[in-house]
Structures are given as C-alpha cells and as structure tokens.
Design a protein around this motif. Structure first.
Motif, PDB file in Angstrom:
ATOM      1  N   SER A  64       0.812  -1.211   0.000  1.00 23.22           N
ATOM      2  CA  SER A  64       0.000   0.000   0.000  1.00 23.22           C
ATOM      3  C   SER A  64       0.848   1.264   0.000  1.00 23.22           C
ATOM      4  O   SER A  64       0.398   2.315  -0.422  1.00 23.22           O
ATOM      5  CB  SER A  64      -0.946  -0.006   1.201  1.00 23.22           C
ATOM      6  OG  SER A  64      -0.190  -0.053   2.413  1.00 23.22           O
ATOM      7  N   ASN A  65       2.092   1.208   0.476  1.00 22.88           N
ATOM      8  CA  ASN A  65       2.967   2.373   0.540  1.00 22.88           C
ATOM      9  C   ASN A  65       3.809   2.552  -0.722  1.00 22.88           C
ATOM     10  O   ASN A  65       4.594   3.484  -0.814  1.00 22.88           O
ATOM     11  CB  ASN A  65       3.888   2.277   1.752  1.00 22.88           C
ATOM     12  CG  ASN A  65       3.113   2.422   3.049  1.00 22.88           C
ATOM     13  OD1 ASN A  65       2.134   3.170   3.099  1.00 22.88           O
ATOM     14  ND2 ASN A  65       3.538   1.706   4.088  1.00 22.88           N
ATOM     15  N   GLU A  66       3.672   1.655  -1.677  1.00 22.78           N
ATOM     16  CA  GLU A  66       4.473   1.730  -2.901  1.00 22.78           C
ATOM     17  C   GLU A  66       3.759   2.601  -3.922  1.00 22.78           C
ATOM     18  O   GLU A  66       2.561   2.463  -4.151  1.00 22.78           O
ATOM     19  CB  GLU A  66       4.701   0.328  -3.461  1.00 22.78           C
ATOM     20  CG  GLU A  66       5.745   0.285  -4.577  1.00 22.78           C
ATOM     21  CD  GLU A  66       6.164  -1.138  -4.890  1.00 22.78           C
ATOM     22  OE1 GLU A  66       6.788  -1.766  -4.004  1.00 22.78           O
ATOM     23  OE2 GLU A  66       5.838  -1.620  -5.971  1.00 22.78           O
ATOM     24  N   LEU A  67       4.516   3.514  -4.535  1.00 22.81           N
ATOM     25  CA  LEU A  67       3.948   4.480  -5.474  1.00 22.81           C
ATOM     26  C   LEU A  67       4.629   4.346  -6.835  1.00 22.81           C
ATOM     27  O   LEU A  67       5.856   4.301  -6.919  1.00 22.81           O
ATOM     28  CB  LEU A  67       4.136   5.907  -4.930  1.00 22.81           C
ATOM     29  CG  LEU A  67       3.675   7.058  -5.817  1.00 22.81           C
ATOM     30  CD1 LEU A  67       2.160   7.016  -6.008  1.00 22.81           C
ATOM     31  CD2 LEU A  67       4.083   8.398  -5.194  1.00 22.81           C
ATOM     32  N   HIS A  68       3.811   4.272  -7.867  1.00 27.66           N
ATOM     33  CA  HIS A  68       4.326   4.203  -9.240  1.00 27.66           C
ATOM     34  C   HIS A  68       3.814   5.412 -10.023  1.00 27.66           C
ATOM     35  O   HIS A  68       2.615   5.709  -9.977  1.00 27.66           O
ATOM     36  CB  HIS A  68       3.877   2.919  -9.943  1.00 27.66           C
ATOM     37  CG  HIS A  68       4.252   1.667  -9.215  1.00 27.66           C
ATOM     38  ND1 HIS A  68       5.468   1.046  -9.383  1.00 27.66           N
ATOM     39  CD2 HIS A  68       3.556   0.929  -8.311  1.00 27.66           C
ATOM     40  CE1 HIS A  68       5.514  -0.036  -8.613  1.00 27.66           C
ATOM     41  NE2 HIS A  68       4.357  -0.124  -7.950  1.00 27.66           N
ATOM     42  N   PHE A  69       4.683   6.092 -10.762  1.00 24.46           N
ATOM     43  CA  PHE A  69       4.225   7.212 -11.576  1.00 24.46           C
ATOM     44  C   PHE A  69       5.218   7.471 -12.715  1.00 24.46           C
ATOM     45  O   PHE A  69       6.372   7.029 -12.682  1.00 24.46           O
ATOM     46  CB  PHE A  69       4.039   8.480 -10.732  1.00 24.46           C
ATOM     47  CG  PHE A  69       5.314   9.027 -10.152  1.00 24.46           C
ATOM     48  CD1 PHE A  69       6.041  10.001 -10.823  1.00 24.46           C
ATOM     49  CD2 PHE A  69       5.783   8.562  -8.916  1.00 24.46           C
ATOM     50  CE1 PHE A  69       7.213  10.511 -10.280  1.00 24.46           C
ATOM     51  CE2 PHE A  69       6.952   9.071  -8.373  1.00 24.46           C
ATOM     52  CZ  PHE A  69       7.675  10.045  -9.060  1.00 24.46           C
ATOM     53  N   SER A  70       4.726   8.197 -13.709  1.00 21.02           N
ATOM     54  CA  SER A  70       5.561   8.569 -14.860  1.00 21.02           C
ATOM     55  C   SER A  70       5.483  10.071 -15.073  1.00 21.02           C
ATOM     56  O   SER A  70       4.492  10.712 -14.710  1.00 21.02           O
ATOM     57  CB  SER A  70       5.078   7.849 -16.131  1.00 21.02           C
ATOM     58  OG  SER A  70       5.189   6.452 -15.989  1.00 21.02           O
ATOM     59  N   THR A  71       6.519  10.619 -15.677  1.00 18.49           N
ATOM     60  CA  THR A  71       6.539  12.057 -15.969  1.00 18.49           C
ATOM     61  C   THR A  71       7.324  12.306 -17.253  1.00 18.49           C
ATOM     62  O   THR A  71       8.146  11.477 -17.662  1.00 18.49           O
ATOM     63  CB  THR A  71       7.177  12.842 -14.803  1.00 18.49           C
ATOM     64  OG1 THR A  71       7.066  14.247 -15.071  1.00 18.49           O
ATOM     65  CG2 THR A  71       8.646  12.490 -14.637  1.00 18.49           C
ATOM     66  N   ASP A  72       7.050  13.426 -17.890  1.00 19.71           N
ATOM     67  CA  ASP A  72       7.744  13.786 -19.125  1.00 19.71           C
ATOM     68  C   ASP A  72       9.059  14.494 -18.808  1.00 19.71           C
ATOM     69  O   ASP A  72       9.154  15.253 -17.837  1.00 19.71           O
ATOM     70  CB  ASP A  72       6.878  14.712 -19.985  1.00 19.71           C
ATOM     71  CG  ASP A  72       5.631  14.014 -20.511  1.00 19.71           C
ATOM     72  OD1 ASP A  72       5.746  12.851 -20.920  1.00 19.71           O
ATOM     73  OD2 ASP A  72       4.555  14.635 -20.506  1.00 19.71           O
ATOM     74  N   LEU A  73      10.045  14.250 -19.657  1.00 20.04           N
ATOM     75  CA  LEU A  73      11.343  14.904 -19.506  1.00 20.04           C
ATOM     76  C   LEU A  73      11.888  15.196 -20.900  1.00 20.04           C
ATOM     77  O   LEU A  73      11.754  14.373 -21.809  1.00 20.04           O
ATOM     78  CB  LEU A  73      12.307  13.997 -18.739  1.00 20.04           C
ATOM     79  CG  LEU A  73      13.705  14.574 -18.450  1.00 20.04           C
ATOM     80  CD1 LEU A  73      13.607  15.782 -17.528  1.00 20.04           C
ATOM     81  CD2 LEU A  73      14.604  13.513 -17.826  1.00 20.04           C
ATOM     82  N   SER A  74      12.466  16.370 -21.061  1.00 22.54           N
ATOM     83  CA  SER A  74      13.044  16.724 -22.360  1.00 22.54           C
ATOM     84  C   SER A  74      14.366  17.445 -22.183  1.00 22.54           C
ATOM     85  O   SER A  74      14.586  18.140 -21.184  1.00 22.54           O
ATOM     86  CB  SER A  74      12.075  17.602 -23.163  1.00 22.54           C
ATOM     87  OG  SER A  74      11.889  18.844 -22.541  1.00 22.54           O
ATOM     88  N   VAL A  75      15.246  17.252 -23.160  1.00 20.67           N
ATOM     89  CA  VAL A  75      16.525  17.959 -23.206  1.00 20.67           C
ATOM     90  C   VAL A  75      16.700  18.500 -24.612  1.00 20.67           C
ATOM     91  O   VAL A  75      16.129  17.967 -25.575  1.00 20.67           O
ATOM     92  CB  VAL A  75      17.711  17.035 -22.832  1.00 20.67           C
ATOM     93  CG1 VAL A  75      17.674  16.677 -21.367  1.00 20.67           C
ATOM     94  CG2 VAL A  75      17.704  15.762 -23.684  1.00 20.67           C
ATOM     95  N   LYS A  76      17.483  19.555 -24.761  1.00 21.58           N
ATOM     96  CA  LYS A  76      17.649  20.156 -26.079  1.00 21.58           C
ATOM     97  C   LYS A  76      19.027  20.782 -26.219  1.00 21.58           C
ATOM     98  O   LYS A  76      19.715  21.050 -25.230  1.00 21.58           O
ATOM     99  CB  LYS A  76      16.569  21.207 -26.331  1.00 21.58           C
ATOM    100  CG  LYS A  76      16.534  22.325 -25.309  1.00 21.58           C
ATOM    101  CD  LYS A  76      15.329  23.229 -25.542  1.00 21.58           C
ATOM    102  CE  LYS A  76      15.256  24.331 -24.483  1.00 21.58           C
ATOM    103  NZ  LYS A  76      14.085  25.211 -24.679  1.00 21.58           N
TER     104      LYS A  76
END
Length: 234
Positions: free
Chosen positions: A33-45
């Motif tokens: 119950s304490n485990e968290l999964h998530f995704s996010t965007d990342l960019s480099v240029k």
C-alpha cells in the motif's frame, strides 16, 4: 448419502480456497500500500549547427538589355563572353552547377499583335558548400564580371543552412546521455519531496529514425529529445 458428503467436502474446499485468496490479497495490498508508481515527461535540447549550406544565384536582364529591341552580333558576343568567364570561375571553384543561360526577345500583346519590348535573359547557379568563405569569394568574382557587363544583372544569393543526418545522430547521442543523467538526478528530488525512496524504473524516448537532412531552418533552431520516465517510490 456418500454423494452428499462428497459434495459437502467439495463445497468446504472451495470455501477454504476462497478465504485463503481473500487473506492473500489483503496481506499483499497491505504490504504494497505504501508503494507508489508514476511517470513524468522529460526533455533535453541543444542548438543545431549547420554542417553545410545551399545557395541559388539568379541572373537576369538589366534595364539596358530589357529595353533593347535589337541585339547586334557584338552585343550577343559580349553576353556570351561574360557568361563564359563566370561559368569558368564556377567550374574551377567546384561548389556550383550552372544552368545554361537563355536569351530571347520579350514581347507585349496589344490588339492581337506582339510588340517587341526588349530582351529577356535567364540563368542560374545551384550551389552547395561547407564553408561560407569559399562561396563569398566566388560571388565577389561573379560581381566583378557583372560590373563589366552592359547587359547582365544578378540577384543577391539565397543561402540556406543544411543539417545532415550524421549531425542529428551525433547530437542525439549527446542528448541521450544528458537525458539519462537528468532522469537519475530526479530520484533524489522525488525522494525528498515524497519522503520515500524513489528509483528510476524506465525511460522511453521518442523515435528519431529515418532521419533526413534539415534545410531552411532558423539559426536559433534546437534539436529536442523527449522521454517518458517512470519511477517507483517505497
């Protein structure tokens, strides 16, 4: 009677299996119950630097030629001599391909009649080069020939930067390293923000396959690499 007890036994067995499954799921969820999964965007240029250029040069009638109704043999020889000198210089330079010039009378239509108005001259050069200095020197020599001519004018060159697939591929390698470094640096950021131990689990970058040369790009244009990065925090 025997069948009754067999059926009762099967029923009890099913009930026990069901209860065991419920207990397992509750314990599993409790432990996770304490485990968290998530995704996010990342960019480099990074800025893109051209590795070659293309240019076109247009030749046309100057005012004198555009109003000249009749050309003498001497006039024609003068025009031909000018282009021979220009094309010879171009050939020695090796960065441009010339299109043979055309010279023909220009007419205006009036009351179903064609009235001579002057002469129309057309010619062009298509160039590709890596160093601006080489092209600049060539164009200066062309201008010297034009200044000596009574009939020929030339346009300012239209120069376009060009980026090869090789440059894009090399840039992508640099951007990949930078993106991975940034992604791992976010582990500590999210760990502090969420008060958990966060670990980078996945990086999915956008595809840059089938690269083609980039032409006519803005000098401030940048090459961008985007990715979706996934984290698990416990």
């Amino acid at each position: 009677m025997l069948a009754f007890f067999k059926g009762l036994g099967v029923g009890l067995l099913c009930l026990l299996l069901f209860l065991a499954g419920v207990i397992f799921n509750v314990e599993f969820l409790k432990n996770n119950s304490n485990e968290l999964h998530f995704s996010t965007d990342l960019s480099v240029k990074m800025p893109i630097k051209a590795d070659s250029f293309t240019a076109s040069i247009e030749f046309y009638s100057n005012e004198n030629l555009s109003k000249k109704l009749i050309l003498t043999n001497e006039d024609k020889e003068s025009i031909d001599s000018s282009f021979k000198s220009i094309f010879e210089r171009v050939k020695n330079n090796g960065i441009c391909v010339e299109k043979e010039y055309t010279l023909k009378p220009h007419f205006a239509q009036k009351d179903s009649f064609k009235l001579p108005m002057g002469q129309r001259l057309e010619a062009s050069l298509d160039c590709e080069f890596k160093e601006m200095e080489i092209f600049d020197n060539l164009f200066k020599d062309i201008l010297k020939e034009i200044e000596k001519s009574e009939f020929i004018a030339v346009s300012n060159p239209k120069i376009h930067p060009k980026i090869s697939p090789l440059i894009l591929e090399e840039n992508e390698k640099i951007l990949n390293k930078e993106l991975i470094s940034k992604a791992y640096s976010l582990e500590s950021v999210y760990s502090i923000d969420l008060n958990k131990t966060c670990t980078l689990k996945s990086i999915r970058t956008n595809s840059m396959k089938d690269r083609k040369p980039i032409q006519n790009f803005n000098k401030e244009q940048e090459q961008v690499l985007n990715a979706l990065i996934g984290f698990t925090c416990k």
